[in-house]
Enzyme design. Structure first.
Site, PDB file in Angstrom:
ATOM      1  CE  LYS A  67      -3.681  -2.662   2.082  1.00  0.00           C
ATOM      2  NZ  LYS A  67      -4.332  -3.158   3.288  1.00  0.00           N
ATOM      3  CG  ASP A 113      -9.528  -0.865   4.272  1.00  0.00           C
ATOM      4  OD1 ASP A 113      -9.356  -1.058   3.054  1.00  0.00           O
ATOM      5  OD2 ASP A 113      -8.704  -1.212   5.141  1.00  0.00           O
ATOM      6  CD  GLN A 139      -3.164  -4.729   6.580  1.00  0.00           C
ATOM      7  OE1 GLN A 139      -3.120  -3.760   5.837  1.00  0.00           O
ATOM      8  NE2 GLN A 139      -3.709  -5.874   6.199  1.00  0.00           N
TER       9      GLN A 139
END
Ligand code: NAD
Length: 295
Positions: free
Chosen positions: A52, A119, A96
């Site tokens: 990322k 997200d 994450q």
């Protein structure tokens, strides 16, 4: 068999984003900024965050990685999330997963400002997506929808089976493909670990999305001739043939299934790069105030 080259499409989209970022900068606008929070030292999580960061650099975004040891408390995590929510320079941030067991993932996700939830994990974004309002859509299903679009794969009226019902892949994928849109308009079955006669259910599908996380689960005898196969699964297995000592396996037994289907995504190089690029697209939308207008 036609290979769906997620890596190639992701690179094309990255170039499109980079051009747009360049224009924003030329006009004196703010550089989009994505932050990632990582807790502990999970190898796979480190790899994903690394990908990322690299993608941010490629498209011209700023990126920040906040690292915490796995003894961080839930309270401290909530404070960190709050800081990111209130930092005007950060357009969007991601958490994450997985988090250590003593921290409630749901509690932390719900603490994220939905406007910065690139997200698409927050219930507000999931709910908005379900009723067709502008929302950040979870990166993996969003990336798969983009593949259908760019490869002009017809989904309307097709029988789709999604194997897996997670909040970040299976469930949103099912909703997106069933929505009144293009791609969409499919008749979707969500299969899972309690599905009876899974083989028979899957064998009728025109499109199969395998998102269960069981290496090489989908075999040729489960696939209809001419079907389209999207392989989401990533399982890391030890290998003495690679430099890293690991190799990635998908949920599909590629060699035998690819002989029978019309389209198929490889692992690696299929859904994975599309997930990363969808996160970049969501961050660009956040920076531009496209989903939630900037105050
Ligand atoms: P998850 O573990 O949260 O969900 C797996 C789902 O599969 C569950 O809903 C379960 O009911 C179902 N399932 C498990 N075993 C089954 C079986 N034998 N038969 C039928 N259904 C079964 O997983 P997730 O987060 O949705 O991820 C799924 C896979 O996709 C994992 O391998 C993950 O690493 C991978 N993944 C890849 C990307 C990418 O960018 N390519 C992104 C996210 C997840």
């Amino acid at each position: 068999m036609k290979l769906i080259d997620g890596k190639k499409i992701a690179n094309e989209i990255k170039e499109e984003i980079a051009l747009e970022v360049q224009k924003i900068k030329e006009k004196g606008g703010k550089t989009p900024h994505l932050a990632a929070v990582i807790v502990g030292h999970d190898g796979a999580s480190e790899t994903y965050v690394g990908h990322k960061e690299k993608a941010c650099a490629q498209v011209g975004f700023n990126s920040t990685v906040l690292r915490f040891e796995d003894n961080i408390t839930e309270e401290q995590m909530l404070q960190e999330v709050n800081k990111l929510n209130n930092n005007p320079d950060i357009d969007g941030f991601i958490l994450q997963l997985p988090l250590p067991k003593h921290i409630s993932e749901q509690k932390i996700i719900e603490a994220i400002d939905p406007k910065k939830d690139v997200d698409g994990f927050h219930p507000i974004n999931l709910g908005r997506m379900v009723i067709g309002l502008p929302a950040y859509v979870s990166a993996t299903p969003a990336g798969i929808m983009e593949l259908f679009k760019r490869y002009e794969i017809e989904t309307s009226g097709k029988d789709v089976v999604v194997i897996g019902r997670s909040n970040i892949v299976g469930k949103p994928m099912t909703i997106l493909l069933g929505q009144k849109a293009n791609p969409g308009n499919a008749t979707v079955t969500m299969a899972h670990s309690r599905t009876k006669n899974l083989k028979e259910v899957v064998a009728k599908a025109d499109i199969i999305i395998a998102a269960l996380g069981v290496a090489e689960f989908l075999t040729a005898d489960m696939v209809k001739e001419g079907a389209t196969i999207i392989d989401v699964g990533i399982t890391r297995v030890k290998s003495d043939k690679t430099k890293s000592g690991w190799k990635l396996l998908g949920d599909v037994k590629f060699d035998e299934v690819s002989e029978k289907c019309e389209y198929i995504t490889p692992v690696p190089g299929g859904v994975g790069p599309m997930t990363i690029v969808s996160l970049m697209l969501n961050t660009l939308k956040a920076a531009k105030g496209e989903i939630y207008p900037k105050e």
